[in-house]
Design a protein around this motif. Structure first.
Motif, short mmCIF file in Angstrom:
data_model
loop_
_atom_site.label_atom_id
_atom_site.label_comp_id
_atom_site.label_asym_id
_atom_site.label_seq_id
_atom_site.Cartn_x
_atom_site.Cartn_y
_atom_site.Cartn_z
N ASN A 1 47.42 -57.51 -78.53
CA ASN A 1 47.89 -56.73 -77.38
C ASN A 1 48.92 -55.73 -77.88
O ASN A 1 49.93 -56.11 -78.45
CB ASN A 1 48.53 -57.67 -76.35
CG ASN A 1 48.89 -56.97 -75.07
OD1 ASN A 1 48.07 -56.30 -74.47
ND2 ASN A 1 50.12 -57.13 -74.63
N ALA B 1 45.28 -54.43 -74.52
CA ALA B 1 44.71 -55.48 -75.35
C ALA B 1 43.62 -54.93 -76.25
O ALA B 1 43.02 -53.88 -75.98
CB ALA B 1 44.15 -56.60 -74.46
N GLN C 1 40.97 -60.84 -72.36
CA GLN C 1 40.67 -59.88 -73.41
C GLN C 1 39.53 -58.95 -72.96
O GLN C 1 39.19 -58.90 -71.78
CB GLN C 1 40.29 -60.62 -74.70
CG GLN C 1 41.45 -61.41 -75.31
CD GLN C 1 42.58 -60.50 -75.78
OE1 GLN C 1 43.63 -60.44 -75.15
NE2 GLN C 1 42.37 -59.80 -76.88
#
Length: 452
Positions: A67, A115, A246
């Motif tokens: 991230n 991310a 994600q």
């Protein structure tokens, strides 16, 4: 019966082979190191980047951060990306590889983060450095320095699978995160808050096979779920969990652990025994939190641990003392500096015992970022050394903000460019004409925040 051991042993003298001679030698392949090496090489320097792992990315890959923080700032209410230059190329490659998420808003829209996929980041970082012409030496760890004089490094000593070697450079850039080369060269440094208290490390992990429909916006509810679990007898090392999806919504990252010594102080990433205990402690905490997720969090009941990061995520160890130390007041006051080489828009992020405390600038009423002065890259006492990244010259709380990826990209590009310009001008980096450096950085696409 125990056997007493001597406090030290004497090693025999040795002849150390020279691995190579370079214009610029960069230690550490994290966000600062990769942009430093790429910048120096693109400006015509024979450059070597030395990294202890077999891949680049620093804490972003080795510690599983997955991230990007600090790429964006809240500029008068408009969340926008403020780190450019070489970072643009890296992110474009990540995007092309399908490994970059859209930026997501955090903390009531005060800031954005972004991310990414770990494997794609490794590939993109390789592309950035290799295409620049910089050489790479993986699986090499700094073991010390040889000094030509108290103010000049003659060689960096490294340990490799081929044995110990010396690397000779004209200018060195310490992007090790821990200030290893600077400390070995005698540069003064600080740790923590002046009372031994450093930012606590964390062990990151990712889980897979989450049901995204059932999980929903789970990050908004973990606090309540943890309170419920605590009433049932569960214990957590840290409040304020950061658990987010994600690129593939069945995969989530978890930033929830906090690693401490028996006396409650933060694990010191430069202490071999503490670091070893921290690795064990982090995995125990990851397992405990994963069990909580499966039991209490909707959509996580069939999930499994996909990866526990290869190493503890270190936030703070040594911070060198340079010609200027970036402070908490600089961050919260959106400070301007005549010698700006980039900007930081991330808030103060204090990892204190049991929790995280964020301090934001007065959004949306301010420009939302502070300048990063060139002087914070210039260590006291050593003339042919620059320091960039989380070990640059900052106070404990200033570093809690500017240690993240975005400002590290900016510091690294500035350090690599400054090294090249210094060699071209025949001057030490501290005597470089900063106006020339700023012109070149802006020509290369970097944003210095001088327009507001």
């Amino acid at each position: 019966m125990t056997t007493a051991h001597p406090a030290s042993v004497t090693e025999p003298a040795r002849q150390t082979p020279i691995l190579g001679e370079f214009d610029v030698v960069v230690l550490g392949g994290g966000p600062a190191g990769m942009t430093a090496a790429a910048a120096a090489a693109r400006h015509g320097c024979r450059t070597l980047l030395i990294e202890r792992y077999g891949f680049l990315g620093g804490m972003g890959t080795a510690a599983g951060v997955t991230n990007f923080c600090g790429l964006h700032a809240n500029v008068f209410g408009d969340n926008r990306r403020v780190v450019h230059g070489l970072a643009d190329e890296l992110l474009a490659t990540l995007e092309k590889l399908g490994g970059l998420c859209e930026p997501h808003r955090m903390f009531q829209d005060k800031i954005m983060a972004q991310a990414y996929d770990n494997a794609a980041y490794k590939l993109a970082a390789d592309d950035l450095v290799v295409s620049s012409g910089s050489q790479l030496l993986f699986h090499a760890q700094a073991a010390g320095v040889l000094m030509r004089s108290p103010g000049e490094i003659a060689a960096l000593l490294v340990e490799t699978k081929s044995g110990r070697a010396a690397v000779v450079g004209r200018i060195y850039i310490d992007c090790s995160g821990d200030g290893d080369m600077a400390a070995a060269a005698g540069v003064p440094y600080e740790k923590g808050d002046g009372h031994g208290g450093m930012l606590y490390p964390s062990t990151m992990f990712r889980v897979n096979n989450v049901d995204p429909a059932r999980a929903g916006r789970a990050w908004e509810h973990f606090g309540r779920l943890m309170e419920e679990a605590a009433r049932d007898g569960r214990r957590f090392a840290r409040k304020t969990p950061i658990v987010r999806p994600q690129k593939n919504p069945v995969e989530w990252r978890a930033n929830v652990t906090q690693l401490s010594n028996p006396d409650g102080t933060a694990i010191d990433g430069t202490d071999a025994w503490q670091l070893s205990e921290g690795e064990l402690q982090g995995r125990r905490q990851a397992r405990d939190f994963f069990e909580f997720l499966r039991e209490y969090a909707p959509g996580f009941d069939a999930s499994y641990i996909l990866e526990i990061a290869p190493q503890v995520g270190i936030r703070e160890t040594r911070r060198i003392v340079g010609e200027y130390q970036l402070t908490e007041d600089d961050v919260l006051g959106c400070a301007s500096f005549e010698d700006t080489i980039g900007v930081n828009g991330w808030p103060v992020e204090a990892h204190v015992a049991g929790d995280i405390v964020f301090k934001f600038v007065d959004v949306p009423n301010v420009r939302g970022f502070n300048h990063l002065p060139y002087r914070m890259l210039l260590p006291l006492g050593v003339d042919n050394l620059l320091v960039a990244g989380r070990c640059a010259s900052m106070t404990h709380m200033g570093q809690s903000a500017a240690r993240v990826t975005g400002p590290c990209f900016a510091m690294g590009q500035a350090a690599g460019t400054a090294a090249a310009l210094s060699l071209r001008a025949g001057v030490a980096p501290r005597r470089l004409d900063v106006a020339d450096l700023q012109r070149v950085l802006e020509r290369d696409g970097a944003y210095l925040g001088r327009d507001m």
